[in-house]
Scaffold this active site. Structure first.
Site, PDB file in Angstrom:
ATOM      1  N   PHE A 121      49.774  64.788   9.281  1.00 22.65           N
ATOM      2  CA  PHE A 121      50.389  65.219  10.542  1.00 22.65           C
ATOM      3  C   PHE A 121      51.816  65.642  10.261  1.00 22.65           C
ATOM      4  O   PHE A 121      52.409  65.214   9.262  1.00 22.65           O
ATOM      5  CB  PHE A 121      50.389  64.058  11.552  1.00 22.65           C
ATOM      6  N   GLN A 234      60.433  66.302  24.392  1.00 19.99           N
ATOM      7  CA  GLN A 234      59.675  66.990  23.343  1.00 19.99           C
ATOM      8  C   GLN A 234      58.818  68.112  23.911  1.00 19.99           C
ATOM      9  O   GLN A 234      58.018  67.891  24.810  1.00 19.99           O
ATOM     10  CB  GLN A 234      58.772  66.005  22.610  1.00 19.99           C
ATOM     11  N   HIS A 236      55.956  70.247  22.818  1.00 21.76           N
ATOM     12  CA  HIS A 236      54.946  70.318  21.765  1.00 21.76           C
ATOM     13  C   HIS A 236      54.700  71.792  21.454  1.00 21.76           C
ATOM     14  O   HIS A 236      54.536  72.594  22.360  1.00 21.76           O
ATOM     15  CB  HIS A 236      53.662  69.645  22.254  1.00 21.76           C
ATOM     16  N   LEU A 250      47.149  70.645  26.061  1.00 21.85           N
ATOM     17  CA  LEU A 250      47.451  70.497  24.650  1.00 21.85           C
ATOM     18  C   LEU A 250      46.370  70.983  23.692  1.00 21.85           C
ATOM     19  O   LEU A 250      45.189  70.779  23.930  1.00 21.85           O
ATOM     20  CB  LEU A 250      47.719  69.019  24.365  1.00 21.85           C
ATOM     21  N   GLU A 253      47.854  68.531  17.453  1.00 25.10           N
ATOM     22  CA  GLU A 253      48.449  68.803  16.154  1.00 25.10           C
ATOM     23  C   GLU A 253      47.447  68.558  15.026  1.00 25.10           C
ATOM     24  O   GLU A 253      47.618  69.062  13.913  1.00 25.10           O
ATOM     25  CB  GLU A 253      49.679  67.889  15.977  1.00 25.10           C
ATOM     26  N   HIS A 349      55.836  67.813  26.650  1.00 26.56           N
ATOM     27  CA  HIS A 349      54.807  66.899  26.189  1.00 26.56           C
ATOM     28  C   HIS A 349      55.203  65.427  26.301  1.00 26.56           C
ATOM     29  O   HIS A 349      54.394  64.567  26.644  1.00 26.56           O
ATOM     30  CB  HIS A 349      54.513  67.229  24.724  1.00 26.56           C
ATOM     31  N   ARG A 384      60.122  62.893  18.304  1.00 30.19           N
ATOM     32  CA  ARG A 384      59.064  61.974  17.918  1.00 30.19           C
ATOM     33  C   ARG A 384      58.079  62.648  16.974  1.00 30.19           C
ATOM     34  O   ARG A 384      57.717  63.804  17.174  1.00 30.19           O
ATOM     35  CB  ARG A 384      58.302  61.502  19.159  1.00 30.19           C
TER      36      ARG A 384
HETATM   37  C1  FAD Z   1      47.347  65.543  25.749  1.00 33.50           C
HETATM   38  C2  FAD Z   1      48.133  64.507  25.008  1.00 33.50           C
HETATM   39  C3  FAD Z   1      47.813  64.213  23.690  1.00 33.50           C
HETATM   40  C4  FAD Z   1      48.529  63.254  22.975  1.00 33.50           C
HETATM   41  N1  FAD Z   1      48.162  62.962  21.683  1.00 33.50           N
HETATM   42  C5  FAD Z   1      48.817  61.983  21.017  1.00 33.50           C
HETATM   43  C6  FAD Z   1      48.418  61.598  19.688  1.00 33.50           C
HETATM   44  O1  FAD Z   1      47.459  62.129  19.135  1.00 33.50           O
HETATM   45  N2  FAD Z   1      49.086  60.607  19.069  1.00 33.50           N
HETATM   46  C7  FAD Z   1      50.129  59.962  19.666  1.00 33.50           C
HETATM   47  O2  FAD Z   1      50.673  59.056  19.065  1.00 33.50           O
HETATM   48  N3  FAD Z   1      50.539  60.309  20.904  1.00 33.50           N
HETATM   49  C8  FAD Z   1      49.902  61.296  21.600  1.00 33.50           C
HETATM   50  N4  FAD Z   1      50.314  61.636  22.871  1.00 33.50           N
HETATM   51  C9  FAD Z   1      51.370  60.870  23.503  1.00 33.50           C
HETATM   52  C10 FAD Z   1      50.823  59.562  24.007  1.00 33.50           C
HETATM   53  O3  FAD Z   1      49.479  59.722  24.399  1.00 33.50           O
HETATM   54  C11 FAD Z   1      51.583  59.043  25.198  1.00 33.50           C
HETATM   55  O4  FAD Z   1      52.939  59.078  24.928  1.00 33.50           O
HETATM   56  C12 FAD Z   1      51.175  57.606  25.459  1.00 33.50           C
HETATM   57  O5  FAD Z   1      49.792  57.532  25.679  1.00 33.50           O
HETATM   58  C13 FAD Z   1      51.911  56.993  26.614  1.00 33.50           C
HETATM   59  O6  FAD Z   1      51.381  55.699  26.816  1.00 33.50           O
HETATM   60  P1  FAD Z   1      52.017  54.686  27.816  1.00 33.50           P
HETATM   61  O7  FAD Z   1      51.226  53.439  27.722  1.00 33.50           O
HETATM   62  O8  FAD Z   1      53.477  54.621  27.599  1.00 33.50           O
HETATM   63  O9  FAD Z   1      51.804  55.393  29.226  1.00 33.50           O
HETATM   64  P2  FAD Z   1      50.487  55.982  29.920  1.00 33.50           P
HETATM   65  O10 FAD Z   1      49.288  55.873  29.081  1.00 33.50           O
HETATM   66  O11 FAD Z   1      50.843  57.291  30.451  1.00 33.50           O
HETATM   67  O12 FAD Z   1      50.315  55.029  31.135  1.00 33.50           O
HETATM   68  C14 FAD Z   1      51.224  55.003  32.192  1.00 33.50           C
HETATM   69  C15 FAD Z   1      50.684  54.058  33.213  1.00 33.50           C
HETATM   70  O13 FAD Z   1      51.677  53.790  34.193  1.00 33.50           O
HETATM   71  C16 FAD Z   1      51.115  53.893  35.464  1.00 33.50           C
HETATM   72  N5  FAD Z   1      52.171  54.193  36.414  1.00 33.50           N
HETATM   73  C17 FAD Z   1      53.106  55.171  36.339  1.00 33.50           C
HETATM   74  N6  FAD Z   1      53.905  55.109  37.413  1.00 33.50           N
HETATM   75  C18 FAD Z   1      53.471  54.067  38.173  1.00 33.50           C
HETATM   76  C19 FAD Z   1      53.875  53.506  39.416  1.00 33.50           C
HETATM   77  N7  FAD Z   1      54.892  54.003  40.114  1.00 33.50           N
HETATM   78  N8  FAD Z   1      53.188  52.445  39.916  1.00 33.50           N
HETATM   79  C20 FAD Z   1      52.131  51.941  39.235  1.00 33.50           C
HETATM   80  N9  FAD Z   1      51.704  52.419  38.053  1.00 33.50           N
HETATM   81  C21 FAD Z   1      52.370  53.476  37.535  1.00 33.50           C
HETATM   82  C22 FAD Z   1      50.065  54.957  35.319  1.00 33.50           C
HETATM   83  O14 FAD Z   1      49.121  54.860  36.356  1.00 33.50           O
HETATM   84  C23 FAD Z   1      49.482  54.616  33.962  1.00 33.50           C
HETATM   85  O15 FAD Z   1      48.530  53.591  34.098  1.00 33.50           O
HETATM   86  C24 FAD Z   1      49.606  62.595  23.597  1.00 33.50           C
HETATM   87  C25 FAD Z   1      49.920  62.890  24.924  1.00 33.50           C
HETATM   88  C26 FAD Z   1      49.210  63.835  25.631  1.00 33.50           C
HETATM   89  C27 FAD Z   1      49.596  64.141  27.038  1.00 33.50           C
END
Ligand code: FAD
Ligand code: SF4
Ligand code: SF4
Ligand code: FES
Lengths: 572, 243
Positions: A121, A234, A236, A250, A253, A349, A384
């Site tokens: 990557f 970021q 992407h 997306l 990558e 992203h 990142r």
């Molecule tokens: C399409 C895509 C592909 C990606 N691919 C990769 C990859 O291959 N490798 C990698 O390392 N990263 C990748 N990323 C980045 C990574 O997926 C995210 O940064 C990561 O999943 C974020 O996780 P999190 O647990 O912080 O938040 P999330 O998984 O976004 O969860 C946020 C949570 O908070 C809750 N929430 C938000 N606001 C509130 C509120 N006001 N009240 C109650 N609940 C709330 C939501 O409902 C959700 O449950 C990718 C991102 C995207 C969009």
């Protein structure tokens, strides 16, 4: 005020993505009572969309890999603005977190000798990303979700948190509403973990979903916590650019990790001119800028992107390694990626900035309030590396669960929440229903996304950012006149009306920090200050609420100990 | 840009009505884009679930012209532009509002399934050939389209006695997991109601993840139930082979 239900937990986790679920599992293992609140159904958070992989120095494929190398890559990718201690903890603990997932049922792709397979990557000098084809996030979230169900804890689904409350200085609870009924619910808690993800919906072209409205940033800021590094958003390099409905979605990558090549309209592999050594596997900030420049200078594809091609690879291998990309492009864009190139361009992203936390404990500056995952700042610095988010969620999700539970145990006295504050908060959320004239939330949102994209996007300049800040102030005023119609039952217009407040706080923080940083570093590019300036590399920007105004201050970067500094000298 | 007429079902279980809208149709547009257009131009309170817009999260299930579909994966140009396009919520679960249904039953069923049960201690190596099958099942995005289309739930409403294809897939992913040591065969026969399934394959047809639900999950599970309950030789063989 109308009656509302109340729940009480030692630790309340807001967010059910990878970070929130990993935190909840850890907190529960400490024997405290835990609840999880999330805006969508369980299993639908952003984490489910992650495709390419999760980074951990397991050295299954590249035997020379170790935590020191992962640490160095992460710091270099972040342009040395990362919190060194977070980057170190992350690199050291990620492999254990992956093994743990296997013990909970996850099935990663394998090497012929039966170990977890790892792929290349951008910015990772070793093959380091553990993956399941191109649906790694699904595997991760389902495994954690199953574990949470097995432990058995309440998950309050489709419930949106709006206001944090404090008792004296410490955190005491949060107000939320059920999306289904629009009724309020008050959660009392001794410790709260914010795992709410980012704020991509402040921009038009984004890979992020409706959930990414910066709620964690907004709530924490209002409660007096500090935000940090918000200028680092970021972009992407490879989002879809055509057809219009999927613009921004997306293209992982992993396509480049598996050997995909970027070409301009003249058929040149243009990365040769920007980063001849790493080519397509350069860091995201560099590739995004390269694509932007190619398009701007007239060498773009028909729909304003560039070409990404895997046609030189074996078609069956492509389908096996990148099945969901194969289908995504075929279904949405009528492109058979084994035969034709894709058209791609930058998409908003991820945000490196977020709530400022202590490296070891994930504690924010408000006692009892913790943050982990995309919502926390520090780990990724100015940029990142791909795959470092999923590992970040696991490592710091776990630490936040541990320390929040400890805090709840050590501060076990009952917390009190002021009724008046609850009433005022509820009134604020309901206010748009009282208005019969004024803009709709959709209009305001569209406006915000447009100027953020145009003025605080991938290439920034002082005059643009200043204009954006004027527009933000204007939208803040308009938000007090926003009108919604319909009932309180599952009403997306109303939901957006409140989300806008957090979006505006996030947008303002991004713009103010971007204006202040007069250099280009990682994901932050200033056309009027194109060089990276070592002086600026010594400070983080810290944002806090000062009365009604937003204050940006500089804070010196924590200094790395000598033994870690040496790691960088050895490679010179 | 051409226009299409869309008829969308609004309301709650008590009171429902259909409304029609004219929506401009651009290249590559999907039904979910049309619903968003209606939200921002005509009906700001129109309730709909979605997240990824890329067929990865399984949130946007609905019935488009009577067929269970992911709205984000249903291209407008796949439908006759001169006919009305009809969008309803999925049928098998009670409606909350507009296109949003109450799928909590699925989360309750899920809780009754014996979780992943590995051996104690470290388990060393695992080989790709042993996990290909299970990885197919783990692709499930929980869109519940298969649940919605299965006649045992859709027409016969056996929600109390039948777990539905989604959970047969989940159980198959556990039963065939190279490390799992528990047995869910009794559950399948009793609470899970696997016997109600008469292999119509409607579930496999709608699965957006292309999981061969019937051939790869349900039929092998049915065989295991038969072996366990009706075939003593197989049962003894299984005891000695450890699975
Ligand atoms: C399409 C895509 C592909 C990606 N691919 C990769 C990859 O291959 N490798 C990698 O390392 N990263 C990748 N990323 C980045 C990574 O997926 C995210 O940064 C990561 O999943 C974020 O996780 P999190 O647990 O912080 O938040 P999330 O998984 O976004 O969860 C946020 C949570 O908070 C809750 N929430 C938000 N606001 C509130 C509120 N006001 N009240 C109650 N609940 C709330 C939501 O409902 C959700 O449950 C990718 C991102 C995207 C969009
Ligand atoms: S094959 Fe079985 S589970 Fe699938 S739809 Fe038909 S009856 Fe239902
Ligand atoms: S098995 Fe297929 S149709 Fe059923 S819930 Fe999973 S992804 Fe949806
Ligand atoms: S929005 Fe995620 S599957 Fe349609």
């Amino acid at each position: 005020m109308e009656s509302y239900e109340t729940h009480e937990h030692d630790v309340l986790v807001i967010g059910a993505g990878g970070a929130g679920l990993r935190a909840a599992i850890e907190a529960a293992s400490q024997g405290v009572s835990v609840g999880v609140v999330c805006k969508s159904l369980l299993g639908k958070a952003h984490t489910v969309m992650a495709e390419g992989g999760v980074a951990a120095a397991m050295a299954n494929v590249d035997k020379s890999d170790n935590w020191q190398t992962h640490f160095k890559d992460t710091m270099a990718g972040g342009k040395m603005l990362n919190n060194w201690r977070m980057a170190q903890i992350h690199a050291q603990q990620a492999p254990d977190r992956i093994h743990e997932l296997e013990q909970w049922g996850a099935l990663f792709d394998r090497t012929p000798t039966g170990d977890i397979l790892q792929r290349a990557f951008g910015g990772h000098t070793c093959k380091r990303l553990c993956h399941v084809g191109d649906r790694t996030g699904l595997e991760l979230i389902r495994t954690l979700q199953d574990r949470v169900v097995q432990i058995g804890m309440p998950v309050y689904m489709e419930c949106t948190a709006t206001h944090l409350f404090k008792d004296g200085g410490r955190i005491a609870g949060v107000l939320a509403y059920w999306r289904e009924t629009g009724k309020f619910v008050l959660y009392k808690a001794k410790a709260i973990i914010l795992a709410t993800g980012g704020t991509g919906k402040a921009f038009v072209i984004t890979s992020n979903s409706w959930e990414y409205t910066g709620d964690g940033f907004g709530m924490a800021y209002q409660a007096g916590a500090q935000l940090m590094d918000m200028e680092f958003v970021q972009f992407h390099p490879t989002g879809m650019v055509w057809p219009p409905g999927v613009r921004g979605i997306l293209v992982t990558e992993a396509v480049r990790g598996e050997g995909g090549q970027l070409k301009n309209s003249k058929g040149e592999r243009f990365m040769e001119r920007y980063d001849p050594k790493r080519m397509e596997l350069s860091t995201r900030d560099q590739v995004a800028r390269a694509i932007y420049t190619e398009v701007k200078e007239g060498r773009g594809s028909p729909h304003g992107g560039v070409f990404l091609s895997v046609t030189h690879l074996n078609a069956e291998a492509v389908k096996k390694k990148l099945p969901s990309m194969y289908h995504q492009l075929k279904d949405f864009a009528d492109v058979d990626i084994t035969k034709e190139p894709m058209e791609v361009g930058p998409t908003t992203h991820y945000i490196m900035g977020g709530i400022r936390v202590e490296a070891e404990t994930t504690a924010s500056t408000v006692p009892g309030l913790y943050a982990a995952g995309e919502t926390a700042a520090g780990m990724h610095g100015a940029n990142r590396l791909g795959g470092n988010s999923l590992s970040d969620l696991l490592v710091f999700g776990r630490l936040s669960g541990h320390h929040a539970a400890q805090f709840a145990k050590q501060n076990s006295g009952a917390v009190k929440i002021n009724e008046d504050e609850v009433r005022r908060a509820a009134q604020e959320v309901l206010a748009p229903f009282d208005r019969t004239s004024g803009p709709t939330p959709y209009e305001l949102h569209e406006k915000l996304q447009e100027f953020m994209q145009a003025k605080v996007g991938i290439m920034r300049i002082e005059s643009d950012i200043k204009e954006a800040l004027v527009e933000i102030q204007d939208l803040k005023k308009k938000l007090t006149t926003v009108r919604v119609s319909g009932s309180r039952m599952f009403n997306p217009g109303w939901h957006l009306a409140y989300d806008l407040k957090n979006l505006l706080t996030s947008a303002e923080a991004i713009a103010r920090a971007a204006l202040m940083r007069q250099e280009s570093r990682g994901a932050h590019t200033r056309l009027d200050h194109p060089k990276t300036d070592p002086e600026w590399g010594k400070v983080n920007h810290v944002i806090s609420k000062d009365g009604d105004a937003m204050k940006v201050a500089q804070s010196p970067l924590p200094q790395m100990p000598d033994e870690l500094k040496k790691l960088f000298e050895e490679t010179k | 840009m051409s226009e299409m007429v869309i008829r969308v079902s609004h309301g709650t279980t008590e009171k429902m009505e259909e409304k029609t809208y004219k929506v401009p149709v651009g290249p590559g547009m999907v039904v979910l884009d049309a619903i968003h257009y209606i939200q921002s131009h005509f009906a700001p309170d129109l309730a709909v679930r979605w997240n990824c817009k890329a067929a990865k999260c399984g949130s946007c299930s609905a019935e488009v012209n009577g067929k269970p579909k992911l709205m984000c994966k249903s291209r407008m140009d796949a439908y006759d532009q001169n006919e009305e396009l009809v969008v309803h919520p999925i049928k098998t679960f009670p409606r909350i509002k507009d296109l949003v249904t109450d799928v909590s039953w699925n989360y309750r069923v899920n809780k009754t399934i014996t979780p992943f049960t590995p051996p104690k201690g470290n388990f060393g190596k695992m080989y790709q050939a042993d996990m290909d099958r299970v990885q197919e099942f783990r692709k499930c995005i929980e869109c519940f389209l298969c649940q919605s289309v299965c006649h045992v739930l859709r027409n016969h409403e056996k929600h109390e006695e039948f777990a539905g294809p989604r959970f047969f897939v989940r159980i198959a992913s556990l039963e065939m997991h190279p490390l799992d040591e528990a047995s869910r065969i009794k559950f399948l026969k009793e609470e899970g109601g696997l016997g109600y399934c008469n292999i119509t394959k409607c579930c496999s047809e709608v699965c957006p993840e292309d999981i061969h639900i019937t051939d790869n999950a349900i039929i092998p599970l049915k065989e295991r139930v038969v072996d366990e309950y009706y075939d003593p030789v197989q049962k003894i063989f299984r005891i000695f082979s450890g699975k």
